[in-house]
Design a protein around this motif. Sequence first.
Motif, PDB file in Angstrom:
ATOM      1  N   GLY A 294       0.809  -1.215   0.000  1.00  0.00           N
ATOM      2  CA  GLY A 294       0.000   0.000   0.000  1.00  0.00           C
ATOM      3  C   GLY A 294       0.840   1.262   0.000  1.00  0.00           C
ATOM      4  N   THR A 295       1.904   1.267   0.792  1.00  0.00           N
ATOM      5  CA  THR A 295       2.799   2.418   0.840  1.00  0.00           C
ATOM      6  C   THR A 295       3.451   2.642  -0.523  1.00  0.00           C
ATOM      7  OG1 THR A 295       3.233   1.993   3.188  1.00  0.00           O
ATOM      8  CG2 THR A 295       4.813   3.388   2.016  1.00  0.00           C
ATOM      9  N   TYR A 296       3.921   1.578  -1.093  1.00  0.00           N
ATOM     10  CA  TYR A 296       4.552   1.623  -2.420  1.00  0.00           C
ATOM     11  C   TYR A 296       3.555   2.089  -3.480  1.00  0.00           C
ATOM     12  CZ  TYR A 296       6.657  -0.594  -6.640  1.00  0.00           C
ATOM     13  OH  TYR A 296       7.159  -0.866  -7.884  1.00  0.00           O
ATOM     14  N   ARG A 297       2.370   1.507  -3.448  1.00  0.00           N
ATOM     15  CA  ARG A 297       1.355   1.856  -4.453  1.00  0.00           C
ATOM     16  C   ARG A 297       0.947   3.322  -4.347  1.00  0.00           C
ATOM     17  NH1 ARG A 297      -3.630  -1.790  -3.954  1.00  0.00           N
ATOM     18  NH2 ARG A 297      -4.118  -0.339  -2.280  1.00  0.00           N
ATOM     19  N   TRP A 298       0.844   3.843  -3.109  1.00  0.00           N
ATOM     20  CA  TRP A 298       0.454   5.237  -2.949  1.00  0.00           C
ATOM     21  C   TRP A 298       1.571   6.165  -3.439  1.00  0.00           C
ATOM     22  CZ3 TRP A 298      -3.114   8.245  -3.586  1.00  0.00           C
ATOM     23  CH2 TRP A 298      -3.241   9.490  -2.980  1.00  0.00           C
ATOM     24  N   GLY A 299       2.834   5.768  -3.199  1.00  0.00           N
ATOM     25  CA  GLY A 299       3.935   6.545  -3.748  1.00  0.00           C
ATOM     26  C   GLY A 299       3.897   6.587  -5.267  1.00  0.00           C
ATOM     27  N   LEU A 300       3.639   5.435  -5.887  1.00  0.00           N
ATOM     28  CA  LEU A 300       3.498   5.385  -7.344  1.00  0.00           C
ATOM     29  C   LEU A 300       2.302   6.209  -7.802  1.00  0.00           C
ATOM     30  CD1 LEU A 300       4.145   1.573  -7.946  1.00  0.00           C
ATOM     31  CD2 LEU A 300       5.660   3.442  -8.650  1.00  0.00           C
ATOM     32  N   GLY A 301       1.222   6.150  -7.027  1.00  0.00           N
ATOM     33  CA  GLY A 301       0.028   6.908  -7.377  1.00  0.00           C
ATOM     34  C   GLY A 301       0.261   8.409  -7.338  1.00  0.00           C
ATOM     35  N   LEU A 302       0.983   8.878  -6.314  1.00  0.00           N
ATOM     36  CA  LEU A 302       1.293  10.305  -6.225  1.00  0.00           C
ATOM     37  C   LEU A 302       2.148  10.746  -7.404  1.00  0.00           C
ATOM     38  CD1 LEU A 302       2.072  10.525  -2.406  1.00  0.00           C
ATOM     39  CD2 LEU A 302       0.122  11.565  -3.582  1.00  0.00           C
ATOM     40  N   ALA A 303       3.133   9.911  -7.756  1.00  0.00           N
ATOM     41  CA  ALA A 303       3.967  10.231  -8.917  1.00  0.00           C
ATOM     42  C   ALA A 303       3.121  10.275 -10.189  1.00  0.00           C
ATOM     43  CB  ALA A 303       5.082   9.201  -9.055  1.00  0.00           C
ATOM     44  N   GLY A 304       2.167   9.355 -10.302  1.00  0.00           N
ATOM     45  CA  GLY A 304       1.299   9.332 -11.475  1.00  0.00           C
ATOM     46  C   GLY A 304       0.377  10.532 -11.540  1.00  0.00           C
ATOM     47  N   GLN A 305      -0.107  11.009 -10.377  1.00  0.00           N
ATOM     48  CA  GLN A 305      -0.961  12.199 -10.365  1.00  0.00           C
ATOM     49  C   GLN A 305      -0.182  13.426 -10.823  1.00  0.00           C
ATOM     50  OE1 GLN A 305      -2.843  12.640  -6.540  1.00  0.00           O
ATOM     51  NE2 GLN A 305      -4.029  10.768  -6.749  1.00  0.00           N
ATOM     52  N   ALA A 306       1.054  13.545 -10.332  1.00  0.00           N
ATOM     53  CA  ALA A 306       1.884  14.672 -10.762  1.00  0.00           C
ATOM     54  C   ALA A 306       2.141  14.606 -12.267  1.00  0.00           C
ATOM     55  CB  ALA A 306       3.199  14.667  -9.992  1.00  0.00           C
ATOM     56  N   ALA A 307       2.372  13.404 -12.782  1.00  0.00           N
ATOM     57  CA  ALA A 307       2.612  13.245 -14.214  1.00  0.00           C
ATOM     58  C   ALA A 307       1.379  13.646 -15.024  1.00  0.00           C
ATOM     59  CB  ALA A 307       3.012  11.807 -14.521  1.00  0.00           C
ATOM     60  N   ALA A 308       0.185  13.296 -14.520  1.00  0.00           N
ATOM     61  CA  ALA A 308      -1.045  13.648 -15.228  1.00  0.00           C
ATOM     62  C   ALA A 308      -1.230  15.156 -15.294  1.00  0.00           C
ATOM     63  CB  ALA A 308      -2.243  12.996 -14.546  1.00  0.00           C
ATOM     64  N   HIS A 309      -0.790  15.861 -14.248  1.00  0.00           N
ATOM     65  CA  HIS A 309      -0.844  17.321 -14.288  1.00  0.00           C
ATOM     66  C   HIS A 309       0.168  17.869 -15.291  1.00  0.00           C
ATOM     67  CE1 HIS A 309      -0.997  21.502 -12.935  1.00  0.00           C
ATOM     68  NE2 HIS A 309       0.337  21.464 -12.888  1.00  0.00           N
ATOM     69  N   LEU A 310       1.367  17.323 -15.264  1.00  0.00           N
ATOM     70  CA  LEU A 310       2.437  17.842 -16.113  1.00  0.00           C
ATOM     71  C   LEU A 310       2.163  17.635 -17.601  1.00  0.00           C
ATOM     72  CD1 LEU A 310       5.527  16.723 -14.011  1.00  0.00           C
ATOM     73  CD2 LEU A 310       4.769  19.075 -14.408  1.00  0.00           C
ATOM     74  N   ASP A 311       1.561  16.480 -17.939  1.00  0.00           N
ATOM     75  CA  ASP A 311       1.325  16.230 -19.374  1.00  0.00           C
ATOM     76  C   ASP A 311      -0.055  16.690 -19.844  1.00  0.00           C
ATOM     77  OD1 ASP A 311      -0.529  14.246 -18.658  1.00  0.00           O
ATOM     78  OD2 ASP A 311       0.857  12.592 -19.035  1.00  0.00           O
ATOM     79  N   GLY A 312      -0.828  17.299 -18.929  1.00  0.00           N
ATOM     80  CA  GLY A 312      -2.097  17.900 -19.318  1.00  0.00           C
ATOM     81  C   GLY A 312      -3.289  16.980 -19.320  1.00  0.00           C
ATOM     82  N   ARG A 313      -3.127  15.702 -18.916  1.00  0.00           N
ATOM     83  CA  ARG A 313      -4.272  14.799 -18.898  1.00  0.00           C
ATOM     84  C   ARG A 313      -5.331  15.259 -17.907  1.00  0.00           C
ATOM     85  NH1 ARG A 313      -1.859   9.466 -17.174  1.00  0.00           N
ATOM     86  NH2 ARG A 313      -0.030  10.756 -16.723  1.00  0.00           N
ATOM     87  N   PHE A 314      -4.882  15.779 -16.747  1.00  0.00           N
ATOM     88  CA  PHE A 314      -5.829  16.284 -15.742  1.00  0.00           C
ATOM     89  C   PHE A 314      -5.107  17.352 -14.932  1.00  0.00           C
ATOM     90  CE2 PHE A 314      -8.503  15.810 -11.809  1.00  0.00           C
ATOM     91  CZ  PHE A 314      -9.680  16.251 -12.397  1.00  0.00           C
ATOM     92  N   SER A 315      -5.109  18.557 -15.467  1.00  0.00           N
ATOM     93  CA  SER A 315      -4.377  19.658 -14.859  1.00  0.00           C
ATOM     94  C   SER A 315      -5.139  20.183 -13.652  1.00  0.00           C
ATOM     95  CB  SER A 315      -4.179  20.779 -15.888  1.00  0.00           C
ATOM     96  OG  SER A 315      -3.402  21.812 -15.346  1.00  0.00           O
TER      97      SER A 315
END
Length: 339
Positions: A294-315
């Motif tokens: 769960g800790t690992y998955r949430w870390g990956l999830g946070l990184a994925g959310q930041a990526a979605a903002h950066l590439d414009g998928r969900f700013s």
Amino acid sequence: MSAPESAQQREARLKDGLAGVFAAELGQEVRIEEIVVTSAGARRGNVLFSAIEGDGTSTRYCVTYLPTLNIELLPIPQEAALFRLAEESGVPVPHVHFATEAPEWLGGPLFVSDCVAGETVPRKVLRKVAAEGTGTRIAEQLGAAFAALHRIDPALAPPALARPERSPVEDALARTDLQLTELLQPSPIFSYAQRWLESHAPTGAPDLAIVHGDVRNGNVIIDEQGLAAVLDWEVAKVGDPLEDLAWTCLRCWRFGEDDKEVGGFGPRSPFAAAYEAGGGTFDIERFHWWKVLGTYRWGLGLAGQAAAHLDGRFSNIVMAMSGRRVGELEYDLLTLLKP
């Protein structure tokens, strides 16, 4: 490019949409007043409001809505059905009155439920719990709520709930392995966590259960009696029940109360005891594995959310801020995996 919606325009839009959906779904002509926007997250809207009938009767409700169908995880009507199933089984949840995927009211799917009094903001919750001395009681109530949920026959779950293709453990590892390859910035700690999880994977198939997937401080309503309701069932699935218990106990949901493993509320022992008293089985080794996952998955999830903002998928500013917290989860992983 259109101008941003003002607070007054948003309130007028919500009032018109809610009045319209009450007429369409319940045949009730109501006036909408006392709107309070409570959302703090990035994806869904939550609005408290009063529906006033012609005779002056006023009832307090909550609407949960998606601004667009494009970000729906579990179809809203099926999430509403899951609320009802949980309520019938003794899990404390708000009573849902109706749900619709019609976009014309608030732009996307929505469901309307009772407004449950209490606090949801994590730091305010913990101050309230500390002042009232209800932390251990809440830990017990969470254990009992999980037991009630996990007693439900998974065959009764709404059909849209994800089911494991292999085992919950194998499915989880396959997803994290894929997410690891999609990181914008490599993480040696996440790579080590993936290898550790693979080499320490639990053996034996668990009894599958309906898993909420996101019970934590922030997704529950707390009142003077303790746990009043469990919210946000959009990531529910069929899986390993220990995943639910472990997720609630991650350090990131304790908000500084690190010695209180269960959400910053209280210790693990009354939580596990209440779960077992309700018919659940608490396996400490499987529990720890799911805490690491769960800790690992949430870390990956946070990184994925930041990526979605950066590439414009969900700013979105909340998505952008997620990126700065990745390091916290890497630290948590190291503390969980140290010899």
